[in-house]
Design an enzyme around this catalytic site. Structure first.
Site, PDB file in Angstrom:
ATOM      1  N   ASN A 136     -10.361  -3.112   1.856  1.00 21.21           N
ATOM      2  CA  ASN A 136      -9.958  -3.125   0.447  1.00 21.21           C
ATOM      3  C   ASN A 136     -11.193  -2.907  -0.427  1.00 21.21           C
ATOM      4  O   ASN A 136     -12.321  -2.920   0.079  1.00 21.21           O
ATOM      5  CB  ASN A 136      -9.349  -4.490   0.088  1.00 21.21           C
ATOM      6  CG  ASN A 136      -7.878  -4.591   0.474  1.00 21.21           C
ATOM      7  OD1 ASN A 136      -7.173  -3.593   0.563  1.00 21.21           O
ATOM      8  ND2 ASN A 136      -7.430  -5.800   0.701  1.00 21.21           N
ATOM      9  N   HIS A 139       0.828  -1.224   0.000  1.00 20.38           N
ATOM     10  CA  HIS A 139       0.000   0.000   0.000  1.00 20.38           C
ATOM     11  C   HIS A 139       0.859   1.271   0.000  1.00 20.38           C
ATOM     12  O   HIS A 139       0.498   2.272   0.627  1.00 20.38           O
ATOM     13  CB  HIS A 139      -0.961   0.013   1.202  1.00 20.38           C
ATOM     14  CG  HIS A 139      -1.958  -1.096   1.182  1.00 20.38           C
ATOM     15  ND1 HIS A 139      -3.143  -1.030   0.496  1.00 20.38           N
ATOM     16  CD2 HIS A 139      -1.929  -2.330   1.745  1.00 20.38           C
ATOM     17  CE1 HIS A 139      -3.811  -2.164   0.650  1.00 20.38           C
ATOM     18  NE2 HIS A 139      -3.086  -2.974   1.397  1.00 20.38           N
ATOM     19  N   TYR A 192       0.168  -3.972  11.375  1.00 17.52           N
ATOM     20  CA  TYR A 192       0.011  -2.558  11.004  1.00 17.52           C
ATOM     21  C   TYR A 192       0.678  -1.660  12.043  1.00 17.52           C
ATOM     22  O   TYR A 192       1.466  -0.773  11.715  1.00 17.52           O
ATOM     23  CB  TYR A 192      -1.470  -2.212  10.821  1.00 17.52           C
ATOM     24  CG  TYR A 192      -1.990  -2.634   9.474  1.00 17.52           C
ATOM     25  CD1 TYR A 192      -2.067  -3.976   9.132  1.00 17.52           C
ATOM     26  CD2 TYR A 192      -2.363  -1.710   8.518  1.00 17.52           C
ATOM     27  CE1 TYR A 192      -2.516  -4.387   7.888  1.00 17.52           C
ATOM     28  CE2 TYR A 192      -2.809  -2.102   7.265  1.00 17.52           C
ATOM     29  CZ  TYR A 192      -2.892  -3.445   6.955  1.00 17.52           C
ATOM     30  OH  TYR A 192      -3.325  -3.835   5.719  1.00 17.52           O
TER      31      TYR A 192
END
Ligand code: NDP
Length: 503
Positions: free
Chosen positions: A129, A56, A339
């Site tokens: 997504n 990303h 993350y």
């Protein structure tokens, strides 16, 4: 009125007398070390780049709000969902997945759809997504999978062999591969695509009842896709087209919006559900769990600085607010770690202090202290430990989630319920897609898979055949493969098929 004097300063506010000529010993002599302004300027420039997100990396973002349009209080007591008409500020970052920071927006790739809600109970990050499913469902496979979508270690080129080798050895990917190679794999812009939580989450209310839910942000602009020819052209001619499109739409007041629809499943219904609701390669058929509209997401403000607000934006699926909880979905569990871990590496331990990430409607009251770039008052002189009896903040048991039942032995279990990774891809191909969609899908696959070794083409075509016979036959024909051999491969077990296509 006297005009404000706009004197250039150093980073420390000292007026700069000259920003064009370095301080030298004589007119033609060397630069002197004492030119602190030059040293500061170069030293900062040398450190301008922060680590690129490993996935990303290329993205665009904007601010806006979420507004509730239906009463969901019987499912969740999340404060930002507590009444119809309630508005919560938000920030959304869209992205491609596999490409580097300078890569083309039009590439065939899933698109990230990450939403940050600045709620009064802290920041809620929903990191989704544009596809309702994913390629894999166990996080142990994630680094391997991403390696195959990036560059070959020797050539530094994208490599169709490693791309299709991995996917054809990973049959649960077939559903997502079918979506990725349909024209939805190349959305026209970020405004013209849906966003999905993809994972199952848990909603719970004050009575301790809980529900399994999935989020679908449906674009109000309508779905619009690129054909592979259009995307190929845009990749060359306008690699930033989707970034530009989002910025320009918001600048002209054409604010993009999405309607949030929820699929909500009771634990009782989940127990006998035909699909594993924690398997991210599967959807919940709408006929079984009809989506309900509950809100609207609107983007109406561009960031004023890309690096500060978009590059430094950090989302973490672990940031859920009371009323919402994580599910046992293995991929989600790993993302809760990954993350946050990435942001610690990319932005440092105090990334929550960067304004775009700060919980602006629920200031931090933690005992975490110090670390690089601690730029607030660091808790001043208050206690930095818990428990304390000096008036510090304490936990609130009411913020916890209700328990749910788990049983069985701890081990490494493959997914087995139900043992069918092909049915949903088959329904998508055979029932949902129109003739033109199927034709484009097959053409898109042939154009890409055709660059891989023949044995990989055979193995992958057999998987398409298992999803839908016509699908596999058309791909096989397009690739010039022996269609009957592909059909025979489709009849075999995965183990036999891999053996039969080893050379
Ligand atoms: P439905 O007919 O109720 O729904 C089909 C869904 O497929 C719609 O949401 C539609 O989105 C979407 N769709 C249409 N074309 C494509 C495409 N090329 N790629 C991806 N999605 C597309 O059927 P079911 O709920 O029974 O699901 C059937 C199949 O549809 C599933 O196996 C899955 O592949 C796909 N799907 C299902 C979703 C779900 O949550 N149930 C979500 C998305 C896809 P739109 O309304 O925008 O046209």
């Amino acid at each position: 009125m006297e005009q404000e004097k706009r004197t250039l300063t150093t980073a420390f506010g000292i007026p700069v007398p000259d920003d064009l000529n370095s301080f030298t010993a004589g007119e033609r002599g060397p630069v002197l070390m004492q030119d602190a302004h030059l040293l500061e300027k170069l030293g900062h420039f040398d450190r301008e780049r922060i680590p690129e997100r490993v996935v990303h990396a290329k993205g665009a973002g904007a601010y806006g709000y979420f507004v509730v349009t239906a009463d969901v209080t019987r499912y969740t007591h999340a404060k930002f969902l507590s009444e119809i008409g309630k508005k919560t500020e938000g920030f959304v970052r869209f992205s491609t997945v596999g490409g580097e920071k300078g890569s083309a927006d039009a590439a065939r790739d899933p698109r990230g759809f990450a939403v940050k809600f600045y709620t009064e109970d802290g920041n809620y990050d929903l990191v989704g997504n544009n596809t309702p499913v994913f390629f894999i469902r166990d996080p142990l496979k994630f680094p391997d999978f991403i390696h195959t979508q990036k560059r070959h270690p020797a050539t530094n080129l994208p490599d169709p062999d490693m791309f299709w080798d991995f996917l054809s050895l990973t049959p649960e990917s077939i559903h997502q591969v079918t979506i990725l190679f349909s024209d939805r794999g190349t959305p026209a812009t970020y405004r013209h695509m849906h966003g999905f939580s993809s994972h199952t989450f848990k909603w719970y209310n004050r009575k301790g009842e809980y529900f399994w839910v999935q989020y679908h942000f449906k674009t109000d602009q309508g779905i619009k896709n690129l054909t592979r020819h259009e995307s190929g052209r845009l990749c060359g001619e306008d690699p930033d087209h989707a970034t530009r499109d989002l910025h320009e739409a918001i600048e002209r007041g054409d604010y993009p919006s999405w309607t949030l629809e929820m699929q909500i499943l009771t634990p009782e219904k989940a127990r006998d559900f035909q699909w594993d609701i924690f398997d991210i390669t599967k959807v919940w058929p709408h006929g079984d769990v009809p989506p309900v509209k509950i809100g609207k997401l609107v983007l109406n403000r561009n960031p004023v600085n890309y690096f500060a607000e978009v590059e430094q934006a950090a989302f973490s699926p672990g940031n859920v607010v009371p009323g919402i909880a994580i599910s046992p979905d293995r991929m989600l569990q790993a993302r809760v770690f990954s993350y946050h871990d990435t942001h610690l590496h990319r932005l440092g331990p105090n990334y929550h202090l960067i304004p775009v990430n700060a919980p602006k409607n629920a200031p931090e009251k933690s005992y975490q202290r110090d670390g690089f770039m601690r730029v607030d008052d660091n808790g001043r002189g208050g206690p930095n430990y818990w428990p304390n009896s000096f008036g510090g903040n304490g936990p609130d048991p009411a913020a916890g989630e209700p328990p749910f039942e788990i049983s069985g032995n701890a081990s490494r279990f493959p997914f087995t319920h139900p043992n069918d990774d092909f049915a949903q891809a088959g329904v998508l191909y055979g029932k949902v897609m129109k003739d033109q969609d199927r034709e484009n899908l097959v053409g898109n696959i042939v154009a890409h898979l055709g660059k891989a070794q023949k044995r990989l083409q055979l193995r992958q075509a057999a998987l398409f055949c298992k999803a839908d016979r016509d699908y596999g036959r058309r791909v096989a024909k397009g690739l010039g493969l022996d269609v009957e051999r592909v059909e025979r491969l489709a009849e075999m077990s995965q183990e036999e098929r891999v053996k039969a296509t080893a050379q």
